[in-house]
Design an enzyme around this catalytic site. Structure first.
Site, PDB file in Angstrom:
ATOM      1  N   GLU A 184      86.477  56.425  54.619  1.00  0.00           N
ATOM      2  CA  GLU A 184      85.333  55.546  54.590  1.00  0.00           C
ATOM      3  C   GLU A 184      85.181  54.572  53.536  1.00  0.00           C
ATOM      4  OE1 GLU A 184      83.395  55.640  57.240  1.00  0.00           O
ATOM      5  OE2 GLU A 184      83.759  57.565  58.262  1.00  0.00           O
ATOM      6  N   ARG A 199      70.272  60.498  64.296  1.00  0.00           N
ATOM      7  CA  ARG A 199      69.984  60.721  65.747  1.00  0.00           C
ATOM      8  C   ARG A 199      69.855  62.432  66.208  1.00  0.00           C
ATOM      9  NH1 ARG A 199      74.107  62.553  68.862  1.00  0.00           N
ATOM     10  NH2 ARG A 199      75.442  62.449  67.431  1.00  0.00           N
ATOM     11  N   CYS A 239      76.837  62.957  56.090  1.00  0.00           N
ATOM     12  CA  CYS A 239      77.832  62.611  55.433  1.00  0.00           C
ATOM     13  C   CYS A 239      77.986  61.484  54.607  1.00  0.00           C
ATOM     14  CB  CYS A 239      79.114  62.280  56.473  1.00  0.00           C
ATOM     15  SG  CYS A 239      79.639  63.829  57.359  1.00  0.00           S
ATOM     16  N   HIS A 291      86.503  60.991  57.249  1.00  0.00           N
ATOM     17  CA  HIS A 291      86.155  61.852  58.460  1.00  0.00           C
ATOM     18  C   HIS A 291      87.323  62.004  59.284  1.00  0.00           C
ATOM     19  CE1 HIS A 291      81.523  60.402  58.412  1.00  0.00           C
ATOM     20  NE2 HIS A 291      81.678  61.582  58.768  1.00  0.00           N
TER      21      HIS A 291
HETATM   22  N1  PCA Z   1      79.832  65.570  59.913  1.00  0.00           N
HETATM   23  C1  PCA Z   1      78.276  64.739  59.785  1.00  0.00           C
HETATM   24  C2  PCA Z   1      77.499  65.858  59.029  1.00  0.00           C
HETATM   25  C3  PCA Z   1      78.463  66.830  58.666  1.00  0.00           C
HETATM   26  C4  PCA Z   1      79.668  66.611  59.486  1.00  0.00           C
HETATM   27  O1  PCA Z   1      80.716  67.244  59.355  1.00  0.00           O
HETATM   28  C5  PCA Z   1      78.435  63.445  59.649  1.00  0.00           C
HETATM   29  O2  PCA Z   1      79.239  62.637  59.902  1.00  0.00           O
HETATM   30  O3  PCA Z   1      77.443  62.795  59.011  1.00  0.00           O
END
Ligand code: PCA
Length: 195
Positions: free
Chosen positions: A79, A89, A142, A164
């Site tokens: 990110e 959401r 996240c 991610h």
């Molecule tokens: N993904 C979520 C929160 C926890 C996770 O593993 C997110 O992308 O915010």
């Protein structure tokens, strides 16, 4: 050795596993110049960031790399930015579903990640691991953790970043992208080597 605090999340949204934590568990304890300290974070607004910052306070890491699952993505995505917004959401694991509230009252709109995200992507690309930069970590837990950590460590030597990772093949039906845990772990090792 340098100290890396690395985190993954617990399962959320009705899932029984979270790719991010499955991957963290499989990473070696030492990668390149780093000794890893692994921590699972709850998918809960505020609480996850508090636990991360508490752990960082006692460890004093050189770098913090948080991982999260982003179902639907095709590859491993560092990110670029964390934003000062909570907008959910779905409810988090404690039923919180904030709308249009800041992560940090009065904080700047956004921070760029301070880990070398482009070098991390290049290292994975060179090994043909599906990957790419992401310009939005969303506005769920996240992003909450990324923004909170960047805010806390702004102007210090502690580098902060978030990656991610996609679903695992066993989590998805037809047409939804996924990656094997083996490929995710291989990609993350390369990305950490590039930090
Ligand atoms: N993904 C979520 C929160 C926890 C996770 O593993 C997110 O992308 O915010």
């Amino acid at each position: 050795m340098k100290k890396l605090l690395i985190t993954g999340f617990d399962p959320f949204d009705g899932e029984t596993v979270n790719t991010s934590w499955e991957a963290v568990k499989l990473l070696a304890d030492e990668i390149g110049p780093y000794r890893l300290t692994k921590l699972q974070l709850p998918t809960v607004f505020g609480k996850a960031a508090d636990l991360l910052l508490d752990a960082a306070k006692s460890l004093q890491p050189d770098a913090i790399l948080c991982l999260g699952q982003a179902g639907g993505r095709k590859g491993i995505t560092p990110e670029v930015v964390g934003i000062n917004l909570r907008e959910a959401r779905i409810p988090d694991n404690q039923g919180n579903q904030p709308q249009n509230v800041p992560v940090v009252e009065g904080g700047p709109a956004a921070y760029f990640a301070t880990l070398p995200v482009r070098a991390m992507v290049s290292a994975m690309e060179a090994a043909q691991i599906p990957c790419g930069l992401s310009y939005s970590a969303g506005a769920f837990v996240c992003n909450d953790v990324l923004y909170s950590a960047l805010h806390h460590f702004q102007g210090t030597s502690t580098q902060v970043g978030f990656v991610h990772v996609p679903f695992l093949p066993e989590q998805v039906g037809d047409g939804v992208p996924s990656m094997t845990l083996q490929d995710i772990v291989r990609g993350l090792m390369l990305a950490i080597h590039a930090m």
